[in-house]
Design a protein around this motif. Sequence first.
Motif, PDB file in Angstrom:
ATOM      1  N   GLY A  49     -33.781 -33.588  16.744  1.00  0.00           N
ATOM      2  CA  GLY A  49     -33.471 -34.650  15.799  1.00  0.00           C
ATOM      3  C   GLY A  49     -32.318 -34.266  14.893  1.00  0.00           C
ATOM      4  O   GLY A  49     -32.060 -33.078  14.658  1.00  0.00           O
ATOM      5  N   ILE A  50     -31.619 -35.275  14.391  1.00  0.00           N
ATOM      6  CA  ILE A  50     -30.538 -35.070  13.424  1.00  0.00           C
ATOM      7  C   ILE A  50     -30.820 -35.935  12.206  1.00  0.00           C
ATOM      8  O   ILE A  50     -31.163 -37.117  12.322  1.00  0.00           O
ATOM      9  CB  ILE A  50     -29.166 -35.442  14.022  1.00  0.00           C
ATOM     10  CG1 ILE A  50     -28.771 -34.451  15.120  1.00  0.00           C
ATOM     11  CG2 ILE A  50     -28.091 -35.482  12.930  1.00  0.00           C
ATOM     12  CD1 ILE A  50     -27.472 -34.788  15.811  1.00  0.00           C
ATOM     13  N   VAL A 101     -31.554 -30.808  13.007  1.00  0.00           N
ATOM     14  CA  VAL A 101     -30.286 -30.380  12.436  1.00  0.00           C
ATOM     15  C   VAL A 101     -29.914 -31.373  11.344  1.00  0.00           C
ATOM     16  O   VAL A 101     -30.031 -32.593  11.547  1.00  0.00           O
ATOM     17  CB  VAL A 101     -29.173 -30.340  13.502  1.00  0.00           C
ATOM     18  CG1 VAL A 101     -27.856 -29.849  12.889  1.00  0.00           C
ATOM     19  CG2 VAL A 101     -29.577 -29.461  14.682  1.00  0.00           C
ATOM     20  N   ALA A 102     -29.503 -30.885  10.172  1.00  0.00           N
ATOM     21  CA  ALA A 102     -29.076 -31.770   9.086  1.00  0.00           C
ATOM     22  C   ALA A 102     -27.561 -31.761   9.000  1.00  0.00           C
ATOM     23  O   ALA A 102     -26.932 -30.696   8.971  1.00  0.00           O
ATOM     24  CB  ALA A 102     -29.675 -31.318   7.756  1.00  0.00           C
ATOM     25  N   ALA A 103     -26.964 -32.955   8.981  1.00  0.00           N
ATOM     26  CA  ALA A 103     -25.518 -33.120   8.808  1.00  0.00           C
ATOM     27  C   ALA A 103     -25.275 -33.552   7.366  1.00  0.00           C
ATOM     28  O   ALA A 103     -25.664 -34.651   6.969  1.00  0.00           O
ATOM     29  CB  ALA A 103     -24.983 -34.159   9.788  1.00  0.00           C
ATOM     30  N   LEU A 104     -24.639 -32.691   6.581  1.00  0.00           N
ATOM     31  CA  LEU A 104     -24.560 -32.880   5.126  1.00  0.00           C
ATOM     32  C   LEU A 104     -23.139 -33.192   4.678  1.00  0.00           C
ATOM     33  O   LEU A 104     -22.174 -32.560   5.128  1.00  0.00           O
ATOM     34  CB  LEU A 104     -25.066 -31.619   4.426  1.00  0.00           C
ATOM     35  CG  LEU A 104     -26.438 -31.099   4.891  1.00  0.00           C
ATOM     36  CD1 LEU A 104     -26.778 -29.795   4.189  1.00  0.00           C
ATOM     37  CD2 LEU A 104     -27.520 -32.148   4.661  1.00  0.00           C
ATOM     38  N   GLU A 114     -34.002 -30.657  -0.954  1.00  0.00           N
ATOM     39  CA  GLU A 114     -35.322 -30.332  -0.399  1.00  0.00           C
ATOM     40  C   GLU A 114     -35.470 -30.891   1.016  1.00  0.00           C
ATOM     41  O   GLU A 114     -36.006 -30.228   1.911  1.00  0.00           O
ATOM     42  CB  GLU A 114     -36.413 -30.880  -1.318  1.00  0.00           C
ATOM     43  CG  GLU A 114     -36.491 -30.148  -2.650  1.00  0.00           C
ATOM     44  CD  GLU A 114     -37.530 -30.742  -3.581  1.00  0.00           C
ATOM     45  OE1 GLU A 114     -38.480 -30.024  -3.931  1.00  0.00           O
ATOM     46  OE2 GLU A 114     -37.392 -31.921  -3.960  1.00  0.00           O
ATOM     47  N   LEU A 115     -34.992 -32.113   1.230  1.00  0.00           N
ATOM     48  CA  LEU A 115     -35.034 -32.700   2.569  1.00  0.00           C
ATOM     49  C   LEU A 115     -34.163 -31.902   3.529  1.00  0.00           C
ATOM     50  O   LEU A 115     -34.581 -31.593   4.651  1.00  0.00           O
ATOM     51  CB  LEU A 115     -34.562 -34.158   2.509  1.00  0.00           C
ATOM     52  CG  LEU A 115     -34.357 -34.865   3.856  1.00  0.00           C
ATOM     53  CD1 LEU A 115     -35.637 -34.873   4.682  1.00  0.00           C
ATOM     54  CD2 LEU A 115     -33.837 -36.283   3.643  1.00  0.00           C
ATOM     55  N   ALA A 116     -32.954 -31.550   3.102  1.00  0.00           N
ATOM     56  CA  ALA A 116     -32.054 -30.790   3.966  1.00  0.00           C
ATOM     57  C   ALA A 116     -32.667 -29.454   4.368  1.00  0.00           C
ATOM     58  O   ALA A 116     -32.518 -29.003   5.509  1.00  0.00           O
ATOM     59  CB  ALA A 116     -30.722 -30.569   3.257  1.00  0.00           C
ATOM     60  N   MET A 117     -33.383 -28.817   3.436  1.00  0.00           N
ATOM     61  CA  MET A 117     -33.959 -27.503   3.718  1.00  0.00           C
ATOM     62  C   MET A 117     -35.166 -27.589   4.647  1.00  0.00           C
ATOM     63  O   MET A 117     -35.624 -26.571   5.164  1.00  0.00           O
ATOM     64  CB  MET A 117     -34.351 -26.809   2.413  1.00  0.00           C
ATOM     65  CG  MET A 117     -33.181 -26.517   1.507  1.00  0.00           C
ATOM     66  SD  MET A 117     -31.901 -25.541   2.290  1.00  0.00           S
ATOM     67  CE  MET A 117     -32.157 -23.967   1.501  1.00  0.00           C
ATOM     68  N   ALA A 118     -35.687 -28.792   4.888  1.00  0.00           N
ATOM     69  CA  ALA A 118     -36.751 -28.952   5.872  1.00  0.00           C
ATOM     70  C   ALA A 118     -36.196 -28.879   7.290  1.00  0.00           C
ATOM     71  O   ALA A 118     -36.937 -28.608   8.229  1.00  0.00           O
ATOM     72  CB  ALA A 118     -37.476 -30.279   5.661  1.00  0.00           C
ATOM     73  N   GLU A 194     -23.216 -31.668  18.458  1.00  0.00           N
ATOM     74  CA  GLU A 194     -22.901 -30.564  19.381  1.00  0.00           C
ATOM     75  C   GLU A 194     -24.032 -29.532  19.392  1.00  0.00           C
ATOM     76  O   GLU A 194     -24.479 -29.093  20.461  1.00  0.00           O
ATOM     77  CB  GLU A 194     -21.588 -29.903  18.952  1.00  0.00           C
ATOM     78  CG  GLU A 194     -21.219 -28.664  19.738  1.00  0.00           C
ATOM     79  CD  GLU A 194     -20.065 -27.908  19.093  1.00  0.00           C
ATOM     80  OE1 GLU A 194     -20.059 -26.658  19.149  1.00  0.00           O
ATOM     81  OE2 GLU A 194     -19.160 -28.567  18.523  1.00  0.00           O
ATOM     82  N   LEU A 195     -24.508 -29.164  18.220  1.00  0.00           N
ATOM     83  CA  LEU A 195     -25.584 -28.167  18.130  1.00  0.00           C
ATOM     84  C   LEU A 195     -26.901 -28.720  18.677  1.00  0.00           C
ATOM     85  O   LEU A 195     -27.638 -28.025  19.367  1.00  0.00           O
ATOM     86  CB  LEU A 195     -25.759 -27.727  16.681  1.00  0.00           C
ATOM     87  CG  LEU A 195     -24.573 -26.985  16.057  1.00  0.00           C
ATOM     88  CD1 LEU A 195     -24.778 -26.816  14.563  1.00  0.00           C
ATOM     89  CD2 LEU A 195     -24.363 -25.639  16.720  1.00  0.00           C
ATOM     90  N   ALA A 196     -27.189 -29.988  18.350  1.00  0.00           N
ATOM     91  CA  ALA A 196     -28.428 -30.595  18.822  1.00  0.00           C
ATOM     92  C   ALA A 196     -28.465 -30.658  20.344  1.00  0.00           C
ATOM     93  O   ALA A 196     -29.525 -30.463  20.961  1.00  0.00           O
ATOM     94  CB  ALA A 196     -28.592 -31.992  18.229  1.00  0.00           C
ATOM     95  N   ALA A 197     -27.321 -30.919  20.960  1.00  0.00           N
ATOM     96  CA  ALA A 197     -27.265 -30.973  22.423  1.00  0.00           C
ATOM     97  C   ALA A 197     -27.575 -29.604  23.032  1.00  0.00           C
ATOM     98  O   ALA A 197     -28.253 -29.506  24.058  1.00  0.00           O
ATOM     99  CB  ALA A 197     -25.889 -31.448  22.871  1.00  0.00           C
ATOM    100  N   ILE A 198     -27.103 -28.547  22.390  1.00  0.00           N
ATOM    101  CA  ILE A 198     -27.402 -27.193  22.865  1.00  0.00           C
ATOM    102  C   ILE A 198     -28.889 -26.901  22.709  1.00  0.00           C
ATOM    103  O   ILE A 198     -29.543 -26.389  23.628  1.00  0.00           O
ATOM    104  CB  ILE A 198     -26.564 -26.162  22.084  1.00  0.00           C
ATOM    105  CG1 ILE A 198     -25.079 -26.329  22.393  1.00  0.00           C
ATOM    106  CG2 ILE A 198     -27.011 -24.731  22.397  1.00  0.00           C
ATOM    107  CD1 ILE A 198     -24.162 -25.562  21.463  1.00  0.00           C
TER     108      ILE A 198
END
Length: 260
Positions: A49-50, A101-104, A114-118, A194-198
């Motif tokens: 998930g992203i 993965v979080a895109a910030l 806090e959400l990003a760190m989850a 890109e990272l999520a696909a890996i």
Amino acid sequence: MTKLVTYELEGKIALIGLNRPEKRNAINEDVINALREAVIRAGEEADTGILFGHGSNFCSGLDLREALSRAGAGTQPARKRKRHSWHEVFDIIARGPIPFVAALHGAVVGGGLELAMAAHIRVGDETAYFGLPEGQRGIFVGGGGTVRIQRVIGYSVMADMMLTGRILNIQEGEREHIVRYVVPAGQALEKAMELAAIIACNTYDTNWRITNLLPRINDFSHEDGLFVEYLNSNMARTAETESRLRDFVEGRAAPLLTKK
């Protein structure tokens, strides 16, 4: 009515977007309920998930208007206590069935941090900045920050951010391990994809152990951690694991990711 949280499935990747750009994607209970639905759906039908934010910011944190409505002296407390909705939803992200993965970009503040760190991996573009302004608002972190944020950046950094209201820029955020990847403005979601696909190419079982077993072992004593690692590393191998090991031994495995 505009959806507060958007959901899109691209192959094995679920894209979940906070969608209150006019409120800098501030989180209220309606957003939490929509986010819960989205992350549960992602766990059922995606392998990765992203999390991202629509508009100019990832998330500015708690919707303070809602917080103010609950802070009044006449507010009647619930007869029975129940688990904090933010804790419940953020735990589904942090220790659920799939990695996130979080895109910030822009504000990643308070509850937004806090959400990003989850998420398990965080990508930030050059516009991203990080803060914990609760001390200046007369409130305290309530979305798991005392656990997740403090474990990543440490007490001294978190205390400084909360006591003084200090804002960290993207370079400082990388130094304090809030983000693992820094990209030019506007490219965080692309890098996250890109990272999520890996990640989605890994076995489901390995991804689950990394996101669920690894953080729990971090809470154990040295001996208990090694024992649980031993139990897990000696469990029966799946047919997929055997196939992947054979591909590597026989020279058919794809090369590992090497670029930053």
